[in-house]
Design a protein around this motif. Structure first.
Motif, PDB file in Angstrom:
ATOM      1  N   GLU A   1     116.195 139.047 -12.329  1.00  0.00           N
ATOM      2  CA  GLU A   1     117.800 139.296 -12.569  1.00  0.00           C
ATOM      3  C   GLU A   1     118.514 140.133 -11.680  1.00  0.00           C
ATOM      4  O   GLU A   1     117.720 141.326 -11.460  1.00  0.00           O
ATOM      5  CB  GLU A   1     118.178 139.244 -14.130  1.00  0.00           C
ATOM      6  N   VAL A   2     119.559 140.041 -11.299  1.00  0.00           N
ATOM      7  CA  VAL A   2     120.317 141.014 -10.573  1.00  0.00           C
ATOM      8  C   VAL A   2     120.545 142.417 -11.229  1.00  0.00           C
ATOM      9  O   VAL A   2     120.980 142.405 -12.326  1.00  0.00           O
ATOM     10  CB  VAL A   2     121.702 140.656 -10.149  1.00  0.00           C
ATOM     11  N   SER A   3     119.820 143.334 -10.920  1.00  0.00           N
ATOM     12  CA  SER A   3     120.140 144.695 -11.510  1.00  0.00           C
ATOM     13  C   SER A   3     120.744 145.853 -10.851  1.00  0.00           C
ATOM     14  O   SER A   3     120.929 147.041 -11.776  1.00  0.00           O
ATOM     15  CB  SER A   3     118.458 145.307 -11.750  1.00  0.00           C
ATOM     16  N   ASP A   4     121.411 145.760  -9.739  1.00  0.00           N
ATOM     17  CA  ASP A   4     122.095 146.824  -9.147  1.00  0.00           C
ATOM     18  C   ASP A   4     123.484 146.378  -9.215  1.00  0.00           C
ATOM     19  O   ASP A   4     124.158 145.402  -9.156  1.00  0.00           O
ATOM     20  CB  ASP A   4     121.679 146.466  -7.462  1.00  0.00           C
ATOM     21  N   VAL A   5     124.102 147.601 -10.186  1.00  0.00           N
ATOM     22  CA  VAL A   5     125.586 147.368 -10.579  1.00  0.00           C
ATOM     23  C   VAL A   5     126.512 147.136  -9.501  1.00  0.00           C
ATOM     24  O   VAL A   5     127.637 146.654  -9.626  1.00  0.00           O
ATOM     25  CB  VAL A   5     125.628 148.733 -11.204  1.00  0.00           C
ATOM     26  N   ALA A   6     126.088 147.607  -8.164  1.00  0.00           N
ATOM     27  CA  ALA A   6     127.074 147.356  -7.161  1.00  0.00           C
ATOM     28  C   ALA A   6     127.120 145.917  -6.772  1.00  0.00           C
ATOM     29  O   ALA A   6     128.287 145.715  -6.239  1.00  0.00           O
ATOM     30  CB  ALA A   6     126.446 148.312  -5.698  1.00  0.00           C
ATOM     31  N   VAL A   7     126.383 145.104  -6.808  1.00  0.00           N
ATOM     32  CA  VAL A   7     126.425 143.598  -6.494  1.00  0.00           C
ATOM     33  C   VAL A   7     127.637 143.046  -7.355  1.00  0.00           C
ATOM     34  O   VAL A   7     128.461 142.561  -6.593  1.00  0.00           O
ATOM     35  CB  VAL A   7     124.997 142.883  -6.738  1.00  0.00           C
ATOM     36  N   GLU A   8     127.791 143.280  -8.538  1.00  0.00           N
ATOM     37  CA  GLU A   8     128.561 142.557  -9.559  1.00  0.00           C
ATOM     38  C   GLU A   8     130.157 143.131  -9.208  1.00  0.00           C
ATOM     39  O   GLU A   8     131.054 142.605  -9.040  1.00  0.00           O
ATOM     40  CB  GLU A   8     128.387 142.846 -11.067  1.00  0.00           C
ATOM     41  N   GLN A   9     129.946 144.649  -8.749  1.00  0.00           N
ATOM     42  CA  GLN A   9     131.355 145.304  -8.461  1.00  0.00           C
ATOM     43  C   GLN A   9     131.764 144.554  -7.051  1.00  0.00           C
ATOM     44  O   GLN A   9     133.031 144.560  -7.049  1.00  0.00           O
ATOM     45  CB  GLN A   9     131.014 146.807  -8.289  1.00  0.00           C
ATOM     46  N   VAL A  10     130.909 144.515  -6.387  1.00  0.00           N
ATOM     47  CA  VAL A  10     131.500 143.724  -5.023  1.00  0.00           C
ATOM     48  C   VAL A  10     132.170 142.348  -5.106  1.00  0.00           C
ATOM     49  O   VAL A  10     133.131 141.985  -4.577  1.00  0.00           O
ATOM     50  CB  VAL A  10     130.260 143.886  -3.922  1.00  0.00           C
TER      51      VAL A  10
ATOM     52  N   VAL B   1     127.370 136.473  -2.173  1.00  0.00           N
ATOM     53  CA  VAL B   1     126.985 137.854  -2.154  1.00  0.00           C
ATOM     54  C   VAL B   1     125.475 137.541  -2.175  1.00  0.00           C
ATOM     55  O   VAL B   1     124.860 137.115  -3.376  1.00  0.00           O
ATOM     56  CB  VAL B   1     127.534 138.537  -3.238  1.00  0.00           C
ATOM     57  N   LEU B   2     124.884 138.026  -1.153  1.00  0.00           N
ATOM     58  CA  LEU B   2     123.108 138.035  -1.112  1.00  0.00           C
ATOM     59  C   LEU B   2     122.924 139.309  -1.590  1.00  0.00           C
ATOM     60  O   LEU B   2     123.018 140.195  -0.871  1.00  0.00           O
ATOM     61  CB  LEU B   2     122.973 137.636   0.332  1.00  0.00           C
ATOM     62  N   THR B   3     121.710 139.162  -2.458  1.00  0.00           N
ATOM     63  CA  THR B   3     121.296 140.425  -3.012  1.00  0.00           C
ATOM     64  C   THR B   3     119.492 140.399  -3.094  1.00  0.00           C
ATOM     65  O   THR B   3     119.252 139.225  -3.154  1.00  0.00           O
ATOM     66  CB  THR B   3     121.923 140.872  -4.208  1.00  0.00           C
ATOM     67  N   TYR B   4     118.995 141.390  -3.142  1.00  0.00           N
ATOM     68  CA  TYR B   4     117.675 141.455  -3.633  1.00  0.00           C
ATOM     69  C   TYR B   4     117.213 141.552  -4.805  1.00  0.00           C
ATOM     70  O   TYR B   4     117.965 142.223  -5.786  1.00  0.00           O
ATOM     71  CB  TYR B   4     116.778 142.583  -2.833  1.00  0.00           C
TER      72      TYR B   4
ATOM     73  N   SER C   1     130.022 133.405  -5.346  1.00  0.00           N
ATOM     74  CA  SER C   1     128.800 133.110  -6.157  1.00  0.00           C
ATOM     75  C   SER C   1     127.717 134.189  -5.538  1.00  0.00           C
ATOM     76  O   SER C   1     127.909 135.063  -4.351  1.00  0.00           O
ATOM     77  CB  SER C   1     128.350 131.771  -5.569  1.00  0.00           C
ATOM     78  N   LEU C   2     126.846 134.425  -6.664  1.00  0.00           N
ATOM     79  CA  LEU C   2     125.868 135.363  -6.168  1.00  0.00           C
ATOM     80  C   LEU C   2     124.412 134.410  -6.011  1.00  0.00           C
ATOM     81  O   LEU C   2     124.035 133.478  -6.600  1.00  0.00           O
ATOM     82  CB  LEU C   2     125.323 136.169  -7.413  1.00  0.00           C
ATOM     83  N   LEU C   3     123.853 135.166  -5.132  1.00  0.00           N
ATOM     84  CA  LEU C   3     122.463 134.422  -4.712  1.00  0.00           C
ATOM     85  C   LEU C   3     121.500 135.661  -4.485  1.00  0.00           C
ATOM     86  O   LEU C   3     121.256 136.606  -3.749  1.00  0.00           O
ATOM     87  CB  LEU C   3     122.505 133.659  -3.092  1.00  0.00           C
ATOM     88  N   GLY C   4     120.537 135.658  -5.479  1.00  0.00           N
ATOM     89  CA  GLY C   4     119.525 136.833  -5.597  1.00  0.00           C
ATOM     90  C   GLY C   4     118.017 136.228  -4.992  1.00  0.00           C
ATOM     91  O   GLY C   4     117.828 135.062  -5.639  1.00  0.00           O
ATOM     92  N   ILE C   5     117.599 136.913  -4.096  1.00  0.00           N
ATOM     93  CA  ILE C   5     116.318 136.458  -3.531  1.00  0.00           C
ATOM     94  C   ILE C   5     115.446 137.694  -3.603  1.00  0.00           C
ATOM     95  O   ILE C   5     115.484 138.760  -3.453  1.00  0.00           O
ATOM     96  CB  ILE C   5     116.687 136.004  -1.995  1.00  0.00           C
TER      97      ILE C   5
END
Length: 344
Positions: free
Chosen positions: A15-24, A5-8, A36-40
């Motif tokens: 750190e990942v702050s968007d609740v939708a990322v972990e929900q997805v 899961v690629l996020t901004y 796995s999560l990849l924050g960029i």
């Protein structure tokens, strides 16, 4: 599958702050995938190294920006193409088409899909218009999404107000200004899922009845994101209680817009139903927001898809699309003759 899961990230090392990322991510885990999560934020090298190290079967692309450029996600999708990883949502070409709202309207016009008449004001170009505009008008940034740059001053009722708002967008938002006729009426969102045979979810209506009298019935930035604002508290999302004929018309227009803009895998079409019954496309939101309580997920639920099933269907649609055989290119000599490539 192995899915990344690629996020901004708002800043490098954040750190990942968007609740939708972990929900997805959790929905994909519930679907049996290794996630796995990849924050960029804005480092291309980290994007490349993070993906090549993980070697995912699919990238679930939730990037909405890259670096300090809100349109940087277009280039990031191009990097995914170059790396050869299958990913959800549109590519750079599709995103470019959908990002420019004036270009969006021209594509809709080709497919005879109705939209509000408009004009474009930019710093380095002449006025562009689709016809004679009638007051009131709605003024917003040409390319930004998520209601950025949209607020109480966006609805204007005079040329003076219009030009003041245009100048604000040009100078403060650093974007061209789109001026379009304001459609008085009901607002609906229709989610669409799929590629070859996309399906339209039941329409979601925005209930503006909680807003103070005289306040414009628009979903501006406060109504979407500021939980303490009058706009946020005065609006709510409901499954539209409408006649079957109207539901079918809204879904038909949404599907036509989805196809016209080459949306891939999933998206949400924002519509206005005018007082005379005409349906207008206001926005085409490719790769729309996927938070569990979002309008898109609410529409999917009304269609019979719970959140876990919805997220996994998006992944399946993306992978299925990538596995379709590409159309063969003509022989190189033939391509050159047709002007499709030039000899070195």
């Amino acid at each position: 599958m192995k899915i990344t899961v690629l996020t901004y990230l708002e800043k490098e090392g954040g750190e990942v702050s968007d609740v939708a990322v972990e929900q997805v991510a959790e929905a994909l885990r519930q679907g049996g995938h290794t996630v796995s999560l990849l924050g960029i934020h804005g480092d291309v090298r980290k994007l490349v190294s993070g993906l090549t190290r993980r070697k995912p079967d699919l990238v679930f692309n939730l990037l909405e920006s890259f670096g300090d450029d809100p349109r940087g996600y277009i280039g990031a999708a191009g990097v995914l193409d170059l790396l050869g990883f299958p990913y959800t949502g549109g590519g750079p070409g599709e995103f470019y088409l959908q990002e420019d709202k004036a270009l969006t309207k021209k594509l809709l016009a080709f497919d005879q899909v109705s939209y509000p008449d408009f004009a474009v004001f930019s710093k380095n170009a002449d006025l562009e218009t689709g016809g004679r505009l009638r007051m009131p008008l709605f003024v917003k940034p040409l390319t930004l999404d998520a209601s950025l740059g949209i607020g109480a001053k966006s609805l204007v009722r005079s040329v003076t107000e219009m030009m003041q708002r245009v100048v604000e967008i040009l100078e403060k938002v650093n974007d061209a200004a789109l001026v379009e006729e304001y459609i008085e009426g009901r607002e609906f969102y229709v989610g669409v899922l799929g590629n070859q045979d996309p399906i339209a979810f039941p329409p979601i209506e925005i209930d503006f009845s909680g807003l103070p009298e005289g306040m414009p019935h628009v979903m501006d930035a406060k109504a979407k994101w500021d939980k303490e604002s009058v706009e946020y508290k005065g609006t709510k999302v409901v499954v539209a209680a409408i006649a079957d004929e109207l539901r079918a018309r809204l879904q038909k227009v949404a599907l036509a817009a989805y196809r016209a803009l080459r949306v891939q895998d999933y998206g949400r079409i924002d519509l206005r139903l005018a007082e005379d019954g005409q349906v207008y496309v206001i926005e085409v939101n490719a790769s729309c927001y996927l938070e569990r309580a979002s309008e898109f997920a609410t529409g999917a639920s009304a269609h019979g898809l719970d959140y876990i099933a919805l997220i996994n269907r998006i992944a399946e649609e993306a992978l299925k699309r990538r596995q379709l055989p590409a159309a063969p290119l003509p022989p190189r000599r033939s391509r050159r003759r047709q002007g499709l490539s030039q000899p070195n």
